[in-house]
Design a protein around this motif. Structure first.
Motif, short mmCIF file in Angstrom:
data_model
loop_
_atom_site.label_atom_id
_atom_site.label_comp_id
_atom_site.label_asym_id
_atom_site.label_seq_id
_atom_site.Cartn_x
_atom_site.Cartn_y
_atom_site.Cartn_z
N GLN A 1 -37.27 -5.50 62.95
CA GLN A 1 -36.40 -6.64 63.21
C GLN A 1 -36.82 -7.32 64.50
O GLN A 1 -36.90 -6.70 65.56
CB GLN A 1 -34.95 -6.19 63.30
CG GLN A 1 -33.97 -7.33 63.54
CD GLN A 1 -32.54 -6.85 63.67
OE1 GLN A 1 -32.20 -5.76 63.21
NE2 GLN A 1 -31.69 -7.66 64.29
N TRP B 1 -34.01 -3.23 54.87
CA TRP B 1 -35.42 -3.22 55.29
C TRP B 1 -35.86 -1.83 55.74
O TRP B 1 -36.87 -1.66 56.42
CB TRP B 1 -35.68 -4.26 56.37
CG TRP B 1 -34.86 -4.20 57.61
CD1 TRP B 1 -35.14 -3.53 58.75
CD2 TRP B 1 -33.62 -4.89 57.89
NE1 TRP B 1 -34.18 -3.73 59.71
CE2 TRP B 1 -33.24 -4.57 59.21
CE3 TRP B 1 -32.81 -5.75 57.14
CZ2 TRP B 1 -32.07 -5.08 59.78
CZ3 TRP B 1 -31.65 -6.24 57.72
CH2 TRP B 1 -31.29 -5.91 59.01
N GLY B 2 -35.14 -0.82 55.31
CA GLY B 2 -35.54 0.55 55.62
C GLY B 2 -36.65 1.04 54.70
O GLY B 2 -36.88 0.49 53.62
N SER C 1 -37.21 -0.19 50.69
CA SER C 1 -37.07 -1.63 50.50
C SER C 1 -38.35 -2.25 49.96
O SER C 1 -39.44 -1.68 50.07
CB SER C 1 -36.70 -2.29 51.82
OG SER C 1 -37.71 -2.09 52.78
N GLY D 1 -26.68 -4.23 55.31
CA GLY D 1 -27.11 -3.58 56.53
C GLY D 1 -28.60 -3.37 56.64
O GLY D 1 -29.40 -3.90 55.85
N LYS D 2 -28.99 -2.55 57.60
CA LYS D 2 -30.40 -2.34 57.91
C LYS D 2 -31.14 -1.55 56.84
O LYS D 2 -32.37 -1.49 56.86
CB LYS D 2 -30.54 -1.68 59.28
CG LYS D 2 -30.12 -2.59 60.43
CD LYS D 2 -30.20 -1.91 61.78
CE LYS D 2 -30.00 -2.87 62.93
NZ LYS D 2 -28.76 -3.65 62.86
N SER D 3 -30.40 -0.95 55.91
CA SER D 3 -31.07 -0.27 54.79
C SER D 3 -31.86 -1.24 53.93
O SER D 3 -32.76 -0.83 53.19
CB SER D 3 -30.05 0.46 53.92
OG SER D 3 -29.49 1.55 54.61
N VAL E 1 -38.52 -8.69 59.94
CA VAL E 1 -37.19 -9.14 59.53
C VAL E 1 -36.61 -10.06 60.60
O VAL E 1 -36.65 -9.74 61.79
CB VAL E 1 -36.24 -7.94 59.31
CG1 VAL E 1 -34.84 -8.42 58.91
CG2 VAL E 1 -36.81 -7.00 58.24
N LEU F 1 -33.06 -12.49 61.45
CA LEU F 1 -31.66 -12.67 61.07
C LEU F 1 -31.08 -13.95 61.66
O LEU F 1 -31.45 -14.35 62.75
CB LEU F 1 -30.81 -11.49 61.55
CG LEU F 1 -31.24 -10.07 61.16
CD1 LEU F 1 -30.23 -9.07 61.71
CD2 LEU F 1 -31.38 -9.93 59.66
N ASP G 1 -25.58 -9.05 60.71
CA ASP G 1 -26.48 -8.48 59.72
C ASP G 1 -26.01 -8.83 58.31
O ASP G 1 -24.82 -9.12 58.10
CB ASP G 1 -26.50 -6.94 59.83
CG ASP G 1 -27.20 -6.46 61.09
OD1 ASP G 1 -27.72 -7.31 61.83
OD2 ASP G 1 -27.21 -5.24 61.32
N GLN H 1 -41.33 0.74 57.39
CA GLN H 1 -40.03 0.06 57.46
C GLN H 1 -40.18 -1.29 58.15
O GLN H 1 -41.13 -1.54 58.89
CB GLN H 1 -39.03 0.91 58.21
CG GLN H 1 -39.28 1.06 59.69
CD GLN H 1 -38.32 2.02 60.37
OE1 GLN H 1 -37.38 2.49 59.76
NE2 GLN H 1 -38.56 2.31 61.64
#
Length: 489
Positions: A226, A213-214, A177, A209-211, A198, A200, A205, A223
């Motif tokens: 959150q 900010w992966g 990311s 998804g969480k990818s 991160v 939210l 989400d 990474q």
């Protein structure tokens, strides 16, 4: 229970110990694979084992020190916010011209749709005369502090691939990311807080998804972390029952020694990550609750944002973003879900849901710019607002719905940027008379990524990481992406 000593010894050997102790045949092969895998060979010596997130010098003079990226997940309709089209109003609810449909595909529109003029009034604001919808009364107050870019486009028209494309440079899962790239390249200034945070809002989400900010193929120390603006800021960061801070410190000291030995022996950056993350988590037990406590802000400041302590709101997250960059966090990403205005019902239509979402973010966005500016932080903080693509100038009317809404549209959309080396009070680019395509000043996703890295002092074409035999880049392998010089100071 009695066990044969040889059997006991075999069970005690870990997988890594087994490979290491099997001599020059299998052990050498395994170790060689470990070191060369994913470009890891030669990486560990280049890392500062004790502080992988230590501040690093940019490739050239930068305009911004930190980034706050405000993402409206679901793609807000620019035609009802920034892009006033009188011609579209004239054609409201009339059949779509055939030339707009030839060779085009849409996510949900079928047959010949009707054109949809905005149901909201527009007026001009600021020195630039920017057209703004009545849904943005607070943004109108800071329009002279931002650059509105009305000519963004993408080649993705579904939510998850489009969000992944903007934030990782690829519409598929697995890439690193933007926040991870920037903390990898520049580190962060506060070693007691994550370099990439991160936040939210909106109840769930983002679609990607969480990818989003992966760290992908980068070491996982980069990474995003959150944090929550309501409840425990970071899950599982506190000590478990029965462990106090002093016993945690002794445990970490022992683990640090073991991990440092392993890092030097095997050269795997993930060992460095583990060591660093344990230590950061220990420090965050003190630093994170303090920075996340917005009740410490003056009442006047909280009222400016519309923030209320204890809520998981976009307003709270904007105030937290300012508190984080003020303390040296490099990259703060806000995701606000709920902007997928299809018009299938009252929960996603232009007349009911859309104005609610505007009220959720308008005041807080304006407050963030005002607050950063009065604190002297705006010049060194790059603020970006936008979605993943645009919305059609036609009414979707999925399944004969009587509610008003717009389908996905990759050909044009609007974002805005402020601070950190960006010109203020300008409008860049223009769409055609119906808001269907770009008439001038095209800005691609690759151009946006290149410009963001440039403002942070990084060359998007040179900034890379070795993985799977390639020098991976945020902007991808092709020679795409140009700095949008027209919007820079």
């Amino acid at each position: 229970m009695n066990l044969d000593p040889k059997l006991w010894s075999a069970r005690a050997i870990t997988r890594r110990q087994f490979f290491h102790s099997t001599g020059l045949s299998l052990g050498t092969i395994a170790l060689g694979g470990l070191l060369s895998r994913d470009g890891y060979a030669g990486v560990a010596p280049k890392l500062n084992i004790a502080r992988p997130l230590a501040p690093k010098k940019p490739a050239f003079a930068r305009k911004a020190k930190s980034i706050i990226y405000l993402h409206m997940s679901g793609a807000p309709p620019s035609l009802d916010l920034f892009d006033w089209k009188p011609k579209l109003a004239e054609l409201n609810l009339k059949p779509c011209p055939e030339e707009l449909l030839k060779g085009q595909r849409f996510a949900f529109i079928k047959g010949v749709p009707k054109m949809l003029g905005s149901p909201y009034k527009f007026s001009q604001h600021g020195h630039s005369g920017a057209w703004l919808s009545e849904t943005l009364p607070h943004f109108a107050e800071i329009v002279d502090d931002v650059a509105i870019i009305k000519s963004m486009w993408t080649d993705q028209f579904n939510h998850a691939p489009a969000e992944l494309f903007i934030y990782t440079g690829s519409p598929r899962f697995g890439a690193a990311s933007m926040g991870s790239w920037i903390t990898y390249g520049l580190g962060t200034e506060n070693q007691d807080l994550p370099g990439f945070v991160v936040l939210l809002s909106g109840g769930t989400d983002p679609t990607g998804g969480k990818s989003l900010w992966g760290s992908g193929f980068l070491p996982s120390v980069y990474q995003g972390v959150q944090c929550r603006s309501a409840g425990e800021p970071i899950l599982f960061a506190n000590n478990p029952p029965g462990m106090d801070r002093s016993s945690r410190r002794r445990t970490l000291d022992a683990l640090d020694k073991l991990d440092e030995i392993e890092a030097k022996q095997f050269g795997d950056p993930e060992t460095v990550t583990r060591l660093s993350q344990y230590e950061l988590a220990y420090r965050m037990q003190i630093s994170v609750p303090d920075v996340m406590d917005i009740s410490k802000e003056p009442l006047q400041t909280r009222e400016l944002y519309g923030a209320r302590p204890g809520e998981g709101s976009f307003a709270n997250n904007c105030l937290l973003a300012r508190r984080l960059v003020e303390r040296g966090v490099r990259y703060v990403q806000l995701y606000d879900w709920g902007w997928d205005i299809h018009g299938t019902g009252a929960g996603d239509d232009l007349l009911t849901q859309f104005p609610k979402k505007c009220r959720d973010v308008d005041r807080a966005c304006a407050a963030l710019i005002k607050d950063l500016k009065q604190r002297g932080l705006l010049d060194e903080t790059l603020v970006i607002w936008g979605g993943e693509f645009g919305r059609t100038p036609m009414n979707e009317a999925r399944g004969g719905s009587i509610f008003l809404g717009r389908d996905h549209h990759p050909h044009c959309f609007t974002i805005w940027m402020a601070g950190g080396g960006v010109k203020s009070g300008i409008v860049h680019g223009e769409t055609d008379e119906l808001g269907y395509g770009i008439a001038e000043g095209k800005v691609s996703v690759r151009d946006l990524q290149t410009t963001i890295l440039h403002l942070m002092g990084l060359d998007a074409h040179q900034f890379s990481y070795p993985f799977q035999g390639l020098n991976q880049r945020l902007i991808g392998p092709a020679e795409e992406g140009e700095v949008v010089k027209e919007i820079l100071v």
